[in-house]
Design an enzyme around this catalytic site. Structure first.
Site, mmCIF file in Angstrom:
data_model
loop_
_atom_site.group_PDB
_atom_site.id
_atom_site.type_symbol
_atom_site.label_atom_id
_atom_site.label_comp_id
_atom_site.label_asym_id
_atom_site.label_seq_id
_atom_site.Cartn_x
_atom_site.Cartn_y
_atom_site.Cartn_z
ATOM 1 N N SER A 1 40.506 -0.245 -3.528
ATOM 2 C CA SER A 1 38.809 0.704 -2.449
ATOM 3 C C SER A 1 37.914 -0.215 -2.326
ATOM 4 O O SER A 1 38.122 -1.272 -2.560
ATOM 5 C CB SER A 1 38.457 2.007 -2.855
ATOM 6 O OG SER A 1 39.393 2.737 -3.386
ATOM 7 N N SER B 1 42.945 3.096 -0.010
ATOM 8 C CA SER B 1 42.059 2.637 -0.547
ATOM 9 C C SER B 1 40.494 3.972 0.181
ATOM 10 O O SER B 1 40.440 4.446 1.018
ATOM 11 C CB SER B 1 41.668 2.157 1.298
ATOM 12 O OG SER B 1 40.335 1.368 0.972
ATOM 13 N N ASP C 1 36.775 4.084 0.310
ATOM 14 C CA ASP C 1 36.257 3.528 1.185
ATOM 15 C C ASP C 1 34.639 4.474 1.220
ATOM 16 O O ASP C 1 35.070 5.647 1.863
ATOM 17 C CB ASP C 1 36.291 3.465 2.587
ATOM 18 C CG ASP C 1 37.923 2.344 2.884
ATOM 19 O OD1 ASP C 1 38.140 1.755 1.841
ATOM 20 O OD2 ASP C 1 38.574 2.802 3.787
#
Lengths: 389, 389, 389, 389
Positions: free
Chosen positions: D272, D310, D312
């Site tokens: 991330s 991920s 974000d």
């Protein structure tokens, strides 16, 4: 007659429009223009579909109506007109009663796509997606209702009322925006002539008067196909590209915009982009939303900066399932892609959007609009040169 | 002429409409109808403003155009018509160049208010709010553009393009929805006659064909005034109430709907509500959003269940400051209410919305629409009785 | 040693806590207290499930650990302590690898439920829901990780890392919030003793030190069952009720709070509510989000005003399907309820939430906390009287 | 004793940690590493500030605590440890009582930053931002509460309770994630040693065990300064970069990742990014949110694809104004940047984020972690070569 004089005027439009549509409908690359990939420039890692177009997603239909009328000084409300409408349909069947999963993401709300509250609440799309110029949204929306009524005569009587999905970009640098020239004839034409197969790009349909990176912009499309192990799904994008400053433009990472600083419009026409993404991957609305967010990543790959003035919208649908409008049964079954396997679809979305935008500027020819305002086509030889060096 | 025949037809409409507007404009309670508070029923703890209307917020203007035309069996596209348009303007000045802070909250997106992406992105409202029937949104939106062009002749030329804010509810139980009867004349009339002072309620403007709790519904309004210590601010609400089943209705907490089970429409017309909230409290868009969420709390106080089919939208603006469209200076100063003191404003919003909805049904008279479909007014004596026992 | 004295104290806590848990585990109504329905007061139209509890949704488990320790003046960090933790598990199986569809809605973000970004992104819940006091969230979250590691020893090694879901309300009027008294022993106890069957309510678990409507509040639960035609689904709610001013309280629409103006705490402790809703209806995360929004409607039915200081969170999950953590197959199939049939589920959610809140205050006994601060139980006879007259 | 051995170990940690902090505090480029710009590679068009760091925004403080302990095979809970914590403070004053405008945007919610519901609801940040490893969030959050109590002894007594902001990335490829090694000593150290001036980058603080583009990643920072005409504002970014596949990496548009395909980790550790953006431009929370969205554009410029796995997150604050925690006055005045002039701030944000990410990988040295897992530093000579050819 309610619309008699309008209709008289409209038929003139239609003749022009149909000619344009016919031309556009030939789907031949415009003379002297070529798609990005035909220039030998490739972006991304996934393979495009056979047409490298949103219509590679089986069943998806695209139609354009283009209005190019008048020249010279603007007489507000009377032209010159450089605009149009583009229709994207998830399938050619009974869309109202066989909706498709969908969602929309708004990265920067300086713009409008109508009907998205219902798309996101229901997780479905039950009407065509129409793209046009900003101040024309109301008229196109009304025409969409008319078209739906023609198709579903019981709408608003025994059937539900309908909420059109109409997205806009601002083509007022070239076009007489006050004319709101797109009416029922053009909307019906775009919808009725929507077809599978090659998609006309550049200054066509809703893209007629648009600009991107201060070059001539407009409609572009591209697609990607996942490997068999990834599910073999296709993702297609269609954009109406009308955003960006020259210096922002990147092609395959190369700052092409910085290398071509002439051929500038006399004013910045600071616009927006509407992105439509289709896939045959079996995804639901939550996953469509995730793709819609990745459409913005693809947008950023072109160097876009998502300026204050740029309305950046992405609408995503899946053609893999049908949602009934009036479900008789309480329950239904659906097959879905696991999130654990969705990343390739994200990447394919990003690549398709990036290339669709670049196709828009590669395929658009120089256009002179109202008051002699000129949007120059990106010179393809210089583009090729910029990328290769 | 572009719209000649439309205009001819429209003048007929206008005559009808102006009569209606004139009637409505008298702002006298319709014969036999009364506002909730005039029935001796009070809800909430805050005092209403002098008019108990959204126009208690200084500068706010409301205009209606009402179309009641034809009787008997539906001839789709030709009536009978029971519809209209209602305009709410934050102030009577140069709204485009002197925007007001605003935000919108969508509790259930089964409906449409156009233009909200831009309202929420910019945190401002720069156009009037228009309410109408569902399939008429496009036409009203187009008329709003025409009205704005008349007022700002450079729109889409040297000036920006405009994104109208048009909200809908579905009046198709009474109204020929396919007629999309609200056009430029009505929109211009509603906007041009918008005024401060008393607000006509019930079956007027956009509320003409609406139903709430399976009674006749439509437009309602109410207001609340904070104490001097709380800032002395006023909050006003105007609703187009078109939602709810009979059994849901609560008045001052009393399940009135369960007590009046006759006077039912022959079909459920399962609709929506658009709520407009105005305040002179100096709040920004983030705080307007917080008020917009509380508008839904006020909705719930009436027993509303926010059904699947109910599009529940709230748009909130503050009249306390002005935001320039084209700021010359980089910076501007603004005075704001601290969040630590905002709860009374929330409560006032909730109370105003609750009472506005109840005023809508109290003030609406029985209406017979297309195909003899009838929406019955809530019998006020029985309402009074139900609440007092 | 950094934590030595706390840890020594902690063992004492645990002993007390286990006793409390044992008591709570008896699930017997506390002496002199009764649930709303047992007072002869009913709200809503749907029938409750057999237990009128969230555990009527098959498989759902609830566990509490309660800490009541010390009296008199606050010694910050050393008590008196009036707090606890409540665990809700969608099922007693392998939750990590067999997630359930879920979503969360935040009506007013003046509070915290951790982990919701992932719940809403994935549309699933893969960990227990834990409720506790505000400043204890970190410690409970860490304990949740420890509990998950015990259960899944490969977490963060060959397996993914875990994001706990921990919601808070502020019990600092009664409790020594700086003590952050809920640690691993209590969290493990709540999770390990979570069970189906009756659910202890009132001043138990996370509800131990909470107040609602300026009465003693805390944990409450209720359920509703749809008719066979509606699918026969069950909806259950569990709340940690810690919000509201006295004057706001409405029971079955009656302004009970206005009628019982004594028994006030010496200060307003302006808090929040976390609402957990479970259903066995086969709904996906988008639909869970729709239910989560309706939880707020149920909250409003109690007279709640969603004050600035009130964090109002709703987390909803469905037990009808399982989502694998590591899907081997690209695709999976799922059966879902059509939105066209979802309104009864909305109504049932609203009713269950409303009654769960009222059960919380009906079941909670007067509690004296730190510095002699006292939260009075609502007097049930006066409640009954207020509602019946 | 529950935590005894951990606590004993913790003091050792602290010693190590303080040494690391001291080293880190020297802010000298690590031997053999250099920042992107020092390699002669520039991205973007705006000039960086004097330090090219988030601390170019006046008043912003950054502190790290780094834990590198043990080698060889993983003994879960006992190391090896490669992790840490990074603190970012908007100013060194009384943050609790003098909050700053803030907002957070979640592009992909596969991760966690706690406390964001309150940040976005209040439009303000009142606590430090802490970054750490995933399963350590609870413990760091608890330590943040402890630190706040030390600073504000009345928290949860006469003062409000506090909601920490703690963001995570997953460093479990190198680090013993089950150890949750970051405790009070490290959190206090990072907060107490936070300083203006140069910021240590790479494998430091929360970045200690992180990887980006399958190279060693971690903490990076950069800044941009607008021209005087644009307001002369500074924007700074600090990232904890832990995302991306090798092939995604682009530097200044060049697909560097495709050119350096060796030096791969033995497994993909799919992580991330948490992005912190500070500015001294006078913007409110709505505008901070707009910047937060642009942070994602800057992320995309590095070739990031925002994979499923991920998380974000972008948190943005402005140092230009102060918002009181307990406003005595109803009203306050604030100076704000007009949206019409905000685009340069967007572009500066994008550039700062892009360069911060690239600085993270340029500055990070190869690290061997648990089980001999190795994250290789990007070879700077090959990077330079790849970009120049």
């Amino acid at each position: 007659m309610f619309h008699r004089s309008l209709n008289v005027a409209a038929w003139t439009l239609v003749l022009v429009s149909l000619v344009s549509v016919a031309n556009a409908g030939s789907d031949a690359p415009e003379a002297g223009r070529a798609r990005l990939r035909d220039l030998g420039i490739t972006t991304g890692r996934y393979a495009p579909g056979p047409l490298n177009a949103i219509t590679d997603v089986g069943g998806v239909l695209v139609g354009h109506a283009t209005i190019v009328r008048g020249d010279g000084a603007l007489v507000p409300g009377h032209g010159p007109v450089r605009t149009g409408v583009t229709a994207v349909l998830p399938h050619g069947g009974d869309l109202w009663n066989q909706k498709v999963p969908a969602a929309a993401f708004v990265m920067n709300g300086n713009g409008e796509v109508t009907g998205l509250h219902w798309v996101n609440e229901s997780g479905a799309l039950e009407v065509p997606i129409l793209l046009t110029n900003t101040m024309n949204v109301g008229r196109v929306s009304d025409a969409a209702v008319a078209w739906m009524i023609r198709k579903y005569p019981d709408l608003g009587i025994g059937d539900d009322v309908v909420l059109p999905v109409v997205g806009e970009c601002d083509d007022s640098f070239l076009n007489d925006a006050q004319a709101r020239a797109v009416g029922e004839p053009e909307v019906f034409s775009a919808l009725d002539t929507a077809h599978s197969g090659p998609v006309a790009e550049g200054a066509v349909g809703a893209g007629t008067g648009m600009m991107a990176f201060e070059f001539k912009g407009g409609i572009g499309t591209a697609s990607r196909v996942l490997s068999k192990e990834q599910g073999g799904f296709t993702v297609g994008a269609l954009v109406n590209a009308n955003f960006g400053t020259r210096e922002d433009l990147r092609v395959a990472g190369i700052p092409v915009g910085e290398k071509i600083r002439d051929l500038m419009p006399k004013d910045m026409n600071d616009g927006s982009i509407v992105i439509v993404v289709a896939t045959d991957a079996p995804i639901d609305s939550r996953q469509c939303m995730r793709l819609a967010r990745r459409a913005i990543v693809g947008l950023a790959y072109t160097g876009a900066t998502v300026r204050h003035t740029s309305g950046d919208f992405a609408v995503v649908f899946s053609t893999a399932s049908r949602i009934p409008h009036y479900p008789k049964e309480l329950l239904y079954s659906v097959t879905l892609l696991s999130d654990g396997h969705i990343t390739p679809l994200f990447e394919a979305t990003e690549e398709a959007v990036e290339e669709a935008i670049l196709n828009a500027i590669c395929m658009a020819r120089t256009m002179v609009g109202r008051d002699g305002n000129t949007a120059y086509a990106i010179p393809l030889d210089r583009l090729r040169q910029a990328v290769s060096h």
